[in-house]
Structures are given as C-alpha cells and as structure tokens.
Scaffold this motif. Structure first.
Motif, PDB file in Angstrom:
ATOM      1  N   VAL A  38       0.866  -1.185   0.000  1.00 23.08           N
ATOM      2  CA  VAL A  38       0.000   0.000   0.000  1.00 23.08           C
ATOM      3  C   VAL A  38       0.898   1.229   0.000  1.00 23.08           C
ATOM      4  O   VAL A  38       2.122   1.118   0.149  1.00 23.08           O
ATOM      5  CB  VAL A  38      -0.916   0.037   1.245  1.00 23.08           C
ATOM      6  CG1 VAL A  38      -1.898  -1.125   1.229  1.00 23.08           C
ATOM      7  CG2 VAL A  38      -0.100   0.042   2.537  1.00 23.08           C
ATOM      8  N   GLU A  39       0.292   2.399  -0.163  1.00 23.22           N
ATOM      9  CA  GLU A  39       1.001   3.663  -0.009  1.00 23.22           C
ATOM     10  C   GLU A  39       0.334   4.450   1.109  1.00 23.22           C
ATOM     11  O   GLU A  39      -0.902   4.488   1.188  1.00 23.22           O
ATOM     12  CB  GLU A  39       0.987   4.457  -1.306  1.00 23.22           C
ATOM     13  CG  GLU A  39       1.773   3.808  -2.437  1.00 23.22           C
ATOM     14  CD  GLU A  39       1.615   4.563  -3.745  1.00 23.22           C
ATOM     15  OE1 GLU A  39       2.585   5.203  -4.185  1.00 23.22           O
ATOM     16  OE2 GLU A  39       0.507   4.518  -4.321  1.00 23.22           O
ATOM     17  N   ILE A  40       1.138   5.068   1.949  1.00 16.80           N
ATOM     18  CA  ILE A  40       0.638   5.862   3.066  1.00 16.80           C
ATOM     19  C   ILE A  40       0.946   7.330   2.765  1.00 16.80           C
ATOM     20  O   ILE A  40       2.099   7.680   2.493  1.00 16.80           O
ATOM     21  CB  ILE A  40       1.302   5.456   4.394  1.00 16.80           C
ATOM     22  CG1 ILE A  40       1.410   3.923   4.526  1.00 16.80           C
ATOM     23  CG2 ILE A  40       0.566   6.079   5.564  1.00 16.80           C
ATOM     24  CD1 ILE A  40       0.099   3.204   4.608  1.00 16.80           C
ATOM     25  N   ILE A  41      -0.072   8.189   2.832  1.00 19.65           N
ATOM     26  CA  ILE A  41       0.094   9.579   2.426  1.00 19.65           C
ATOM     27  C   ILE A  41      -0.514  10.509   3.473  1.00 19.65           C
ATOM     28  O   ILE A  41      -1.679  10.336   3.860  1.00 19.65           O
ATOM     29  CB  ILE A  41      -0.595   9.852   1.069  1.00 19.65           C
ATOM     30  CG1 ILE A  41      -0.297   8.736   0.067  1.00 19.65           C
ATOM     31  CG2 ILE A  41      -0.172  11.213   0.508  1.00 19.65           C
ATOM     32  CD1 ILE A  41      -1.284   8.647  -1.067  1.00 19.65           C
ATOM     33  N   ARG A  42       0.248  11.481   3.901  1.00 22.90           N
ATOM     34  CA  ARG A  42      -0.287  12.482   4.816  1.00 22.90           C
ATOM     35  C   ARG A  42      -1.198  13.447   4.048  1.00 22.90           C
ATOM     36  O   ARG A  42      -0.945  13.752   2.874  1.00 22.90           O
ATOM     37  CB  ARG A  42       0.858  13.242   5.497  1.00 22.90           C
ATOM     38  CG  ARG A  42       0.436  13.962   6.767  1.00 22.90           C
ATOM     39  CD  ARG A  42       1.631  14.580   7.460  1.00 22.90           C
ATOM     40  NE  ARG A  42       2.536  13.598   8.040  1.00 22.90           N
ATOM     41  CZ  ARG A  42       2.367  13.026   9.225  1.00 22.90           C
ATOM     42  NH1 ARG A  42       1.311  13.341   9.949  1.00 22.90           N
ATOM     43  NH2 ARG A  42       3.244  12.159   9.686  1.00 22.90           N
ATOM     44  N   ASN A  43      -2.245  13.930   4.686  1.00 23.09           N
ATOM     45  CA  ASN A  43      -3.245  14.731   3.975  1.00 23.09           C
ATOM     46  C   ASN A  43      -2.657  15.995   3.339  1.00 23.09           C
ATOM     47  O   ASN A  43      -3.032  16.377   2.226  1.00 23.09           O
ATOM     48  CB  ASN A  43      -4.435  15.068   4.893  1.00 23.09           C
ATOM     49  CG  ASN A  43      -4.045  15.853   6.131  1.00 23.09           C
ATOM     50  OD1 ASN A  43      -2.867  16.142   6.371  1.00 23.09           O
ATOM     51  ND2 ASN A  43      -5.043  16.194   6.940  1.00 23.09           N
ATOM     52  N   ALA A  44      -1.718  16.658   4.035  1.00 22.19           N
ATOM     53  CA  ALA A  44      -1.125  17.879   3.480  1.00 22.19           C
ATOM     54  C   ALA A  44      -0.352  17.593   2.193  1.00 22.19           C
ATOM     55  O   ALA A  44      -0.370  18.394   1.247  1.00 22.19           O
ATOM     56  CB  ALA A  44      -0.204  18.527   4.512  1.00 22.19           C
ATOM     57  N   ALA A  45       0.328  16.437   2.153  1.00 18.39           N
ATOM     58  CA  ALA A  45       1.092  16.064   0.958  1.00 18.39           C
ATOM     59  C   ALA A  45       0.156  15.754  -0.203  1.00 18.39           C
ATOM     60  O   ALA A  45       0.413  16.155  -1.348  1.00 18.39           O
ATOM     61  CB  ALA A  45       1.976  14.860   1.268  1.00 18.39           C
ATOM     62  N   LEU A  46      -0.929  15.062   0.072  1.00 15.71           N
ATOM     63  CA  LEU A  46      -1.895  14.759  -0.981  1.00 15.71           C
ATOM     64  C   LEU A  46      -2.518  16.046  -1.509  1.00 15.71           C
ATOM     65  O   LEU A  46      -2.708  16.214  -2.715  1.00 15.71           O
ATOM     66  CB  LEU A  46      -2.978  13.814  -0.454  1.00 15.71           C
ATOM     67  CG  LEU A  46      -3.965  13.268  -1.488  1.00 15.71           C
ATOM     68  CD1 LEU A  46      -3.249  12.399  -2.508  1.00 15.71           C
ATOM     69  CD2 LEU A  46      -5.059  12.457  -0.807  1.00 15.71           C
TER      70      LEU A  46
END
Length: 230
Positions: free
Chosen positions: A139-147
């Motif tokens: 999976v990929e984990i992404i912080r909301n600010a980066a997205l």
C-alpha cells in the motif's frame, strides 16, 4: 488506534478496466475481488474508515451498491483524474492520513498498512511505500497535506491518473520513506499477487481456494509457502 489522528483506507476501483473488464466484481471462491480487498483492509489495527473511491460512470453503480452491502463508505468522482478522486475523498472523510489501496489486490497485507502508518507518524514523513515485497501486496501511506499539495501542484495526466508520482518525484518538497520487510521470507518481489489478466485471475482463484480449503488465513506468509512448494 490514535484518536487524535484519523486514518482512512481508500480503495480505488472501477469496472471499466481494459484488460480484464469488471474484474473487481469477479468471484474468487465465493467472494468478489472487491470484497476480498475490503476484508483484508479491515484486518488493519490502525484504519478508522474504509472507503471505496470509484467513478460517476453508470457501470460503477454496481460498486456503489457493493460498497453499501459491505458497509463501507463510497465516494464517486472523476474516472480519469484519480488524484482528484483521492483528494475529494480525503476532504469528505476529514482524514489525517490516507492509505492508498488498489482494488485488484486480494492479498493486500494488513500488517503493511499498520507498520506503514506507524512508520510515517514516528518519522514525521509525508509518504511511505514498500520495496522488495510480493507485487500487489503493498500500500502507499500519504499524509493529507502532501496529498493536497500534489493535487494543487501536479498538472500532468500521468500524475493525475496514478496519484502519487508527483510526490515520489519531488524529494525536495516531500519527506519520503520506504520500508523493506525485516522478515526475509517476505522479500519476494518475484511473487505476484495482483489481478491484471485472466491468467492472474485463474492463478489467484486457485491459490485462494487452496488456502481456504485448508482453512488457512489469506496471509502473505501462507501464499509464499504455497508458491515455494509449487
């Protein structure tokens, strides 16, 4: 679960796949592919919400119905701009961390979700992915600010369709992390557990049936054990 940090797993899915149309609704020993993926994600200890993010195309009405049946939340948005689909889902869910899951991976590994989210939080990262693992298990984990930054800053069609290339290709902007499993037996990039073609579907149908006939868990360890024997 950390009550101060909301984690949403977002499964991108559509019925208009070209090489194997409607594959997410195909049966895999009594359960559809999308149901298998949802069940794997639900085994995570850190995910607060599970979403299916699909398109507004009429054929994807079936995915909305299936999501309702499975008791998961459904967002419908752009067919081609998958990054916008993720961004909009994130906005509605109010999630701090997004776990990107693709609907063609019935062996999505919940342990990877858990350790990926914890690794991102402990190291204050924007993005985490996995390396040297069976293809289709990660999976990929992404912080909301980066997205959000990727959504506002990327304009290439490829970046919009594949969600994370803009983040991965801008190391000066984002803090990136990569996890290689400690367990050597899980370092098997030669093993594929994704469904892209009819051959993949037949192979994984047989694999799931074999595991469930023996009452074994659908875990990577068990999958790799069977692959080794064969």
């Amino acid at each position: 679960m950390d009550s101060l940090v909301k984690v949403a797993a977002v499964i991108q899915a559509r019925l208009s796949s070209t090489r194997l149309p409607a594959k997410v609704m195909k049966d895999l020993n009594g359960k559809t592919l999308i149901e298998r993926v949802v069940n794997q994600v639900r085994l995570s200890k850190v995910v607060d919400e599970v979403w299916i993010a699909t398109s507004t195309e009429p054929e994807d009405d079936l995915l909305e119905l299936m999501g309702n049946k499975l008791g998961v939340k459904v967002f419908r948005g752009s067919l081609g701009d998958v990054l916008k689909r993720y961004y909009d889902t994130m906005q509605i869910s109010n999630a701090d961390i997004i776990v990107r899951v693709t609907a063609d991976n019935p062996f999505t590994e919940p342990l990877f979700i858990d350790c990926g989210v914890e690794y991102l939080k402990l190291n204050d990262l924007d993005y985490v992915c996995f390396d040297q693992i069976p293809y289709g298990s990660g999976v990929e984990i992404i912080r909301n600010a980066a997205l959000g930054k990727a959504y506002l800053s990327s304009f290439e069609e490829y970046d919009r369709e594949h969600v994370t290339p803009y983040i991965r290709n801008n190391k000066d902007t984002f803090k990136l992390g990569k996890i290689i499993p400690d367990k050597l037996e899980l370092r098997r990039p030669d093993v594929s557990v994704t469904i892209d073609t009819m051959d993949d579907y037949v192979k994984l149908y047989k694999l799931i049936k074999c595991l469930e006939d023996r009452e074994h868990q659908l875990s990577l360890t068990n999958v790799i054990e069977i692959c080794n024997k064969k």
